[in-house]
Design a protein around this motif. Structure first.
Motif, PDB file in Angstrom:
ATOM      1  N   ALA A  23      36.112  32.477  50.707  1.00 40.93           N
ATOM      2  CA  ALA A  23      36.495  31.116  50.313  1.00 40.93           C
ATOM      3  C   ALA A  23      35.641  30.616  49.159  1.00 40.93           C
ATOM      4  N   SER A  24      36.308  29.971  48.210  1.00 40.65           N
ATOM      5  CA  SER A  24      35.577  29.361  47.090  1.00 40.65           C
ATOM      6  C   SER A  24      35.756  27.843  47.096  1.00 40.65           C
ATOM      7  N   ILE A  25      36.460  27.349  48.126  1.00 41.41           N
ATOM      8  CA  ILE A  25      36.816  25.923  48.114  1.00 41.41           C
ATOM      9  C   ILE A  25      35.596  25.005  48.109  1.00 41.41           C
ATOM     10  N   PHE A  27      33.027  25.071  46.388  1.00 43.79           N
ATOM     11  CA  PHE A  27      32.616  24.673  45.029  1.00 43.79           C
ATOM     12  C   PHE A  27      33.790  24.493  44.074  1.00 43.79           C
ATOM     13  N   ASP A  28      34.904  25.264  44.259  1.00 42.50           N
ATOM     14  CA  ASP A  28      35.965  25.102  43.246  1.00 42.50           C
ATOM     15  C   ASP A  28      36.822  23.864  43.501  1.00 42.50           C
ATOM     16  N   GLN A  29      36.509  23.104  44.586  1.00 40.88           N
ATOM     17  CA  GLN A  29      37.229  21.832  44.746  1.00 40.88           C
ATOM     18  C   GLN A  29      36.917  20.892  43.585  1.00 40.88           C
ATOM     19  N   GLU A  83      41.215  29.190  51.328  1.00 40.87           N
ATOM     20  CA  GLU A  83      40.383  29.838  50.299  1.00 40.87           C
ATOM     21  C   GLU A  83      39.903  28.958  49.164  1.00 40.87           C
ATOM     22  N   ASP A  84      40.873  28.492  48.346  1.00 41.14           N
ATOM     23  CA  ASP A  84      40.416  27.855  47.099  1.00 41.14           C
ATOM     24  C   ASP A  84      41.216  26.593  46.797  1.00 41.14           C
ATOM     25  N   ILE A  85      40.860  25.957  45.701  1.00 39.37           N
ATOM     26  CA  ILE A  85      41.499  24.691  45.329  1.00 39.37           C
ATOM     27  C   ILE A  85      42.990  24.879  45.056  1.00 39.37           C
ATOM     28  N   HIS A  86      43.343  26.034  44.493  1.00 39.43           N
ATOM     29  CA  HIS A  86      44.747  26.259  44.130  1.00 39.43           C
ATOM     30  C   HIS A  86      45.633  26.253  45.373  1.00 39.43           C
ATOM     31  N   MET A  87      45.191  26.979  46.401  1.00 38.23           N
ATOM     32  CA  MET A  87      46.021  27.072  47.607  1.00 38.23           C
ATOM     33  C   MET A  87      45.908  25.820  48.459  1.00 38.23           C
ATOM     34  N   SER A 109      50.211  33.030  38.479  1.00 39.32           N
ATOM     35  CA  SER A 109      49.369  33.680  39.479  1.00 39.32           C
ATOM     36  C   SER A 109      48.107  32.849  39.582  1.00 39.32           C
ATOM     37  N   ARG A 110      47.364  33.017  40.653  1.00 37.45           N
ATOM     38  CA  ARG A 110      46.089  32.316  40.698  1.00 37.45           C
ATOM     39  C   ARG A 110      45.146  32.844  39.614  1.00 37.45           C
ATOM     40  N   ASN A 111      45.458  34.036  39.110  1.00 34.06           N
ATOM     41  CA  ASN A 111      44.557  34.602  38.103  1.00 34.06           C
ATOM     42  C   ASN A 111      44.616  33.837  36.776  1.00 34.06           C
ATOM     43  N   GLN A 113      45.920  30.867  36.669  1.00 34.40           N
ATOM     44  CA  GLN A 113      45.673  29.479  37.071  1.00 34.40           C
ATOM     45  C   GLN A 113      44.173  29.161  37.052  1.00 34.40           C
ATOM     46  N   VAL A 114      43.389  30.062  37.653  1.00 34.06           N
ATOM     47  CA  VAL A 114      41.956  29.764  37.755  1.00 34.06           C
ATOM     48  C   VAL A 114      41.294  29.840  36.384  1.00 34.06           C
ATOM     49  N   ALA A 115      41.747  30.763  35.549  1.00 38.12           N
ATOM     50  CA  ALA A 115      41.163  30.849  34.201  1.00 38.12           C
ATOM     51  C   ALA A 115      41.462  29.568  33.426  1.00 38.12           C
ATOM     52  N   ALA A 317      41.895  44.283  35.276  1.00 35.62           N
ATOM     53  CA  ALA A 317      41.905  42.924  34.751  1.00 35.62           C
ATOM     54  C   ALA A 317      41.120  42.050  35.741  1.00 35.62           C
ATOM     55  N   TYR A 318      41.775  41.060  36.373  1.00 33.27           N
ATOM     56  CA  TYR A 318      41.051  40.186  37.300  1.00 33.27           C
ATOM     57  C   TYR A 318      40.405  40.976  38.420  1.00 33.27           C
ATOM     58  N   GLN A 319      39.163  40.656  38.725  1.00 36.42           N
ATOM     59  CA  GLN A 319      38.464  41.184  39.905  1.00 36.42           C
ATOM     60  C   GLN A 319      37.901  39.986  40.658  1.00 36.42           C
ATOM     61  N   LYS A 320      37.867  40.099  41.975  1.00 37.96           N
ATOM     62  CA  LYS A 320      37.409  38.955  42.758  1.00 37.96           C
ATOM     63  C   LYS A 320      35.967  38.581  42.436  1.00 37.96           C
ATOM     64  N   ASP A 321      35.230  39.537  41.914  1.00 41.15           N
ATOM     65  CA  ASP A 321      33.848  39.252  41.476  1.00 41.15           C
ATOM     66  C   ASP A 321      33.795  37.981  40.630  1.00 41.15           C
ATOM     67  N   MET A 322      34.871  37.796  39.856  1.00 38.43           N
ATOM     68  CA  MET A 322      34.863  36.711  38.882  1.00 38.43           C
ATOM     69  C   MET A 322      34.868  35.327  39.519  1.00 38.43           C
ATOM     70  N   GLN A 323      35.179  35.266  40.801  1.00 38.95           N
ATOM     71  CA  GLN A 323      35.099  33.998  41.516  1.00 38.95           C
ATOM     72  C   GLN A 323      33.646  33.483  41.515  1.00 38.95           C
ATOM     73  N   GLU A 324      32.715  34.403  41.335  1.00 40.17           N
ATOM     74  CA  GLU A 324      31.292  34.037  41.295  1.00 40.17           C
ATOM     75  C   GLU A 324      30.901  33.345  39.988  1.00 40.17           C
ATOM     76  N   ASP A 325      31.866  33.126  39.102  1.00 44.36           N
ATOM     77  CA  ASP A 325      31.529  32.478  37.825  1.00 44.36           C
ATOM     78  C   ASP A 325      31.245  30.994  37.985  1.00 44.36           C
ATOM     79  N   LYS A 326      31.824  30.385  39.051  1.00 42.98           N
ATOM     80  CA  LYS A 326      31.855  28.927  39.068  1.00 42.98           C
ATOM     81  C   LYS A 326      30.597  28.257  39.615  1.00 42.98           C
ATOM     82  N   GLU A 327      30.116  28.744  40.745  1.00 39.79           N
ATOM     83  CA  GLU A 327      29.058  28.014  41.441  1.00 39.79           C
ATOM     84  C   GLU A 327      27.813  27.871  40.557  1.00 39.79           C
TER      85      GLU A 327
HETATM   86  N1  ARG Z   1      39.495  31.642  43.989  1.00 38.85           N
HETATM   87  C1  ARG Z   1      39.808  32.636  43.009  1.00 38.85           C
HETATM   88  C2  ARG Z   1      38.788  32.604  41.879  1.00 38.85           C
HETATM   89  O1  ARG Z   1      38.073  31.651  41.774  1.00 38.85           O
HETATM   90  C3  ARG Z   1      41.178  32.397  42.450  1.00 38.85           C
HETATM   91  C4  ARG Z   1      41.859  33.611  41.949  1.00 38.85           C
HETATM   92  C5  ARG Z   1      42.187  34.520  43.059  1.00 38.85           C
HETATM   93  N2  ARG Z   1      43.077  35.538  42.708  1.00 38.85           N
HETATM   94  C6  ARG Z   1      43.339  36.548  43.506  1.00 38.85           C
HETATM   95  N3  ARG Z   1      44.170  37.433  43.106  1.00 38.85           N
HETATM   96  N4  ARG Z   1      42.795  36.651  44.674  1.00 38.85           N
HETATM   97  O2  ARG Z   1      38.668  33.513  41.111  1.00 38.85           O
END
Ligand code: ARG
Length: 461
Positions: A23-25, A27-29, A83-87, A109-111, A113-115, A317-327
């Motif tokens: 979950a990233s909610i 901080f990404d809220q 999980e996150d703000i998008h969902m 996609s959330r990918n 969307q989040v970018a 391309a997108y990897q979940k690692d990138m969720q760590e960019d925000k906090e």
């Molecule tokens: N919470 C995710 C993030 O901050 C959103 C994107 C998730 N995408 C996915 N395919 N799971 O990066």
């Protein structure tokens, strides 16, 4: 079915620890405004392109406004399971407007969307930081103008070097802040391409108008490569680099405030507004804010390093690692904002002890270079010889226990017989600063002109 957003092919619930780590909610809220704005732009474009009906787009827009009001009103219940703000936003939209909500995620996609959301967030933050940097500059320039004639020692190696003015010293930080603003502006210009419509990684078969969503969200253009758009975070790295450099600049000044307010130096006074006391030592006046600005630089540089390490070695391309960019980035940028407000406050609050500064500028043989320059100018000596002669005169003054301007002429003539009494004109701190009128030098007239120039530029911002 487990997660209702993606659980179609799943049969059982994720482990409890998944909600924790995934979950990233929490901080990404903070991205709620940007997420809702991007969704509205996307839905509007989908309707304009005939991909969803105008009625659905209207229902989505109305529902998103309601979600926004709930979040801002503090009544929205964020769910970690979502999980996150998008969902979280989309799920609530479904409850509010029903079926139409399910059409919002068409061609998205959330990918992407989040970018998009995070770019919007970083862009807003850069604008806020620019305004804070401008205010910090304003505080420095006003103080510099008031102290264009206030003489203090300039240092190299933290050893007394040559007299400068306090105004000149402050304007040095104005220049640094100016370049910091330039770096943020560059980062802003480069990040201002809209990822929305890149979908998961490959683009989409729907007939989108990506230029329309980009324009609606204030981007200069859509991103040109869908893989790049969802998989790079250089816009965060670049912004954090600018933030790290700006923080290092603040930290250097904060360090000077700490040193200068120490009773050992006593160049500066902060009022009660920017000092704290000790619970045991009644005499203490601690410059806590300056110390904390100095310390917060660690977080900012840490966040940059952390994200560089997250991104290093990530395949496209997108990897979940990138969720760590925000906090880390959010924390670091907030720390910089706080530091800027505190520094501007301290600058407005500080009073230099002009008597102590002047006395310190006059000791430590700070006008030795002026003596050497005089030997060059008046006696025509090569600078290297003049440097050597001056060194011997400083040695004589040191032995006599006096400063250069108090050393008898005879003692100077014992080293160099051609020296005349006219030399004393260049040995005072005032003549020293006044003579440094080369462009960018510390002469009071220069400082005033530079400060006036900055005031004009800042008024035009
Ligand atoms: N919470 C995710 C993030 O901050 C959103 C994107 C998730 N995408 C996915 N395919 N799971 O990066």
């Amino acid at each position: 079915m487990s997660n209702k957003m993606w659980g179609g092919r799943f049969e059982s619930e994720p482990a409890a620890i998944m909600a924790e780590i995934n979950a990233s909610i929490d901080f990404d809220q903070k991205l709620y405004r940007q997420d809702i704005a991007a969704s509205k732009a996307h839905a509007g474009m989908l309707a304009d392109q005939g991909i969803i009906s105008a009625a659905d787009a209207a229902a989505i827009a109305k529902g998103l406004d309601a979600v926004l009001a709930e979040i801002e009103g503090g009544t929205f219940a964020f769910s970690r399971a979502l999980e996150d703000i998008h969902m979280n936003v989309e799920s609530r939209l479904k409850t509010l407007v029903g079926e139409a909500a399910g059409r919002l995620h068409t061609a998205r996609s959330r990918n992407d969307q989040v970018a998009t959301d995070f770019k919007l967030f970083v862009r807003d933050t850069i604008d806020g930081i620019d305004a804070l940097l401008a205010d910090y500059q304003q505080a420095l320039v006003e103080k510099a103008l008031a102290h264009a004639d206030t003489v203090m020692p300039g240092f190299t190696h933290l050893q007394t070097a040559q007299p400068v003015t306090f105004g000149h010293h402050l304007l040095a930080y104005v220049e640094m802040a100016g370049r910091d603003r330039g770096r943020f502006a560059d980062a802003r210009a480069r990040l201002n391409e809209c990822p929305l419509g890149s979908a998961a990684l490959a683009g989409t078969s729907f007939p989108l108008d990506r230029h329309k969503t980009a324009a609606a969200l204030g981007f200069s253009r859509p991103t040109a490569n869908s893989l790049d758009a969802v998989s790079d975070r250089d816009f965060v790295l670049e912004t954090l680099s600018a933030a790290a450099i700006a923080s290092v600049h603040l930290s250097r000044f904060a360090e000077e405030i700490v040193i200068w307010t120490s009773p050992l130096v006593g160049f500066l006074k902060l009022t009660d507004a920017f000092t704290t006391g000790s619970s045991i030592m009644p005499q203490k006046r601690n410059p806590d804010a300056a110390e904390l600005v100095r310390a917060k630089t660690g977080r900012v540089c840490g966040a940059l390093t952390a994200l560089l390490m997250v991104m290093k070695g990530l395949p496209l391309a997108y990897q979940k690692d990138m969720q760590e960019d925000k906090e880390g980035a959010m924390d670091a940028l907030a720390a910089l904002e706080l530091s800027l407000v505190a520094m501007a406050g301290m600058v407005r609050d500080m009073t230099p002890d002009t008597v102590r500064m002047r006395a310190a500028a006059g000791s430590g043989y700070a006008t030795a270079t002026d003596l050497a320059d005089w030997l060059v100018r008046v006696l025509g000596m090569p600078f290297r010889d003049a440097h050597h002669v001056t060194g011997r005169i400083v040695q004589a003054a040191e032995k006599a226990g006096v400063d250069l301007s108090d050393l008898p002429l005879a003692a100077m003539q014992a080293v160099e017989p051609r020296i005349t009494a006219a030399v004393f004109d260049v040995l005072t701190v005032d003549s020293a600063v006044k003579s440094r009128s080369s462009y960018g030098g510390t002469a009071p007239d220069n400082v005033r002109a530079q400060a006036q120039g900055w005031l004009k530029r800042l008024a035009g911002d």
